[in-house]
Design an enzyme around this catalytic site. Structure first.
Site, mmCIF file in Angstrom:
data_model
loop_
_atom_site.group_PDB
_atom_site.id
_atom_site.type_symbol
_atom_site.label_atom_id
_atom_site.label_comp_id
_atom_site.label_asym_id
_atom_site.label_seq_id
_atom_site.Cartn_x
_atom_site.Cartn_y
_atom_site.Cartn_z
ATOM 1 N N ASP A 1 31.797 77.318 26.950
ATOM 2 C CA ASP A 1 32.794 76.668 27.795
ATOM 3 C C ASP A 1 32.804 77.236 29.205
ATOM 4 O O ASP A 1 32.157 78.252 29.497
ATOM 5 C CB ASP A 1 34.190 76.840 27.178
ATOM 6 C CG ASP A 1 34.343 76.100 25.865
ATOM 7 O OD1 ASP A 1 33.731 75.030 25.712
ATOM 8 O OD2 ASP A 1 35.083 76.600 24.989
ATOM 9 N N TYR B 1 29.199 86.354 18.822
ATOM 10 C CA TYR B 1 29.935 86.507 20.076
ATOM 11 C C TYR B 1 30.609 87.873 20.126
ATOM 12 O O TYR B 1 30.947 88.456 19.087
ATOM 13 C CB TYR B 1 31.022 85.435 20.200
ATOM 14 C CG TYR B 1 30.531 84.060 20.556
ATOM 15 C CD1 TYR B 1 30.533 83.619 21.876
ATOM 16 C CD2 TYR B 1 30.083 83.181 19.574
ATOM 17 C CE1 TYR B 1 30.102 82.345 22.212
ATOM 18 C CE2 TYR B 1 29.649 81.903 19.893
ATOM 19 C CZ TYR B 1 29.665 81.497 21.214
ATOM 20 O OH TYR B 1 29.228 80.230 21.535
#
EC number: 5.4.99.12
Length: 269
Positions: free
Chosen positions: A51, A109
């Protein structure tokens, strides 16, 4: 031929990975640079579309081309045409069956929190500042209920386009190095904003606003409105993508920066 690349990028100045009209994207910058080296239009496919504001140190992409270039040209040559906040880390010719997204078995992540009363100017944009002294151990304990294949509706953005909220979390570790707290999470895939929504709720536990058992309760409710606000994108990094060994995809140290595995209290390699 088909080429795979390892990509590192600072997402602060981009409206996400995916190419969009009238705004900057990592994909567009990379495709322009590769097209210059190949002398033909290049379209890339990535392992995970991050994003706006999210960075990557372990992103993997692939593309097909008629151009014959040495692997060094795809790396060094492309870097010469990229902005300073995007870089090719490695290049490798791969089998035709390889696909950066669909061949991947997991994504990993790391989210970095800087726990200090005053913010840092040097680290701005690369971490998320938290003025509270969070309890990393409680955050780690609270996160263990999320392991395995489960319905993550409580941590799924309203605009998520995935057909299912079910995902399989392989590990979720929370560690502290001085004033830094690192949330390390790996799963087969993630629903939209899943990592940031999980971190937002873990912060509530770490701050003492909610008990450890709250995360289990949230998971069971399957209601995004009951969980904490979404954590900022600043501290989030795509650090690794896992593939079957047969593809022989290069591996880099898990970062970002100084946060290599050997420095963390808990790590799943």
């Amino acid at each position: 031929m088909k080429i795979a690349l390892g990509i590192e990028y600072n997402g602060q100045n981009y409206y996400g990975w995916q190419r969009q009209e009238k705004v900057r994207s990592v994909q567009e910058e990379l495709e322009k640079a590769l097209s210059h080296i190949a002398n033909e239009k290049i379209e890339i496919f990535c392992a995970g579309r991050t994003d706006s504001g999210v960075s990557g140190t372990g992103q993997v992409v692939h593309f097909e081309t008629n151009a014959v270039r040495p692997e060094k040209a795809w790396a060094f040559g492309t870097n010469a045409h990229l902005p300073d906040d995007i870089a090719v880390a490695w290049a490798k010719q791969v089998d035709d069956e390889f696909h950066a997204r669909f061949s991947a078995t997991a994504r990993r992540y790391r989210y970095i929190l800087y726990c200090n009363k005053l913010r840092s100017a040097i680290l701005a944009g690369g971490i998320t500042h938290c003025h509270l002294d969070l309890d990393a151990e409680k955050m780690h304990q609270a996160g263990q209920c999320l392991l395995g294949e489960q319905d993550f509706s409580s941590f799924r953005a309203a605009q998520c386009q995935s057909h299912t909220p079910w995902r399989n979390v392989h590990h979720l570790n929370v560690s502290r190095i001085g004033k830094y707290i690192i949330v390390d999470i790996q799963a087969n895939a993630f629903v939209h904003h899943m990592v940031r929504n999980i971190v937002g709720s873990l912060i509530e536990v770490g701050a003492g606003n909610q008990p450890i058992e709250w995360m289990q309760w949230l998971l069971e409710q399957k209601n995004r409105q009951l969980a904490a606000p979404t954590a900022k994108p600043d501290g989030l990094y795509l650090v690794d993508v896992i593939y079957p060994q047969k593809f022989d995809i290069p591996k880099r140290p898990i970062g970002p920066l100084f946060l290599e595995d050997g420095l963390l209290n808990r790590t799943l390699k």
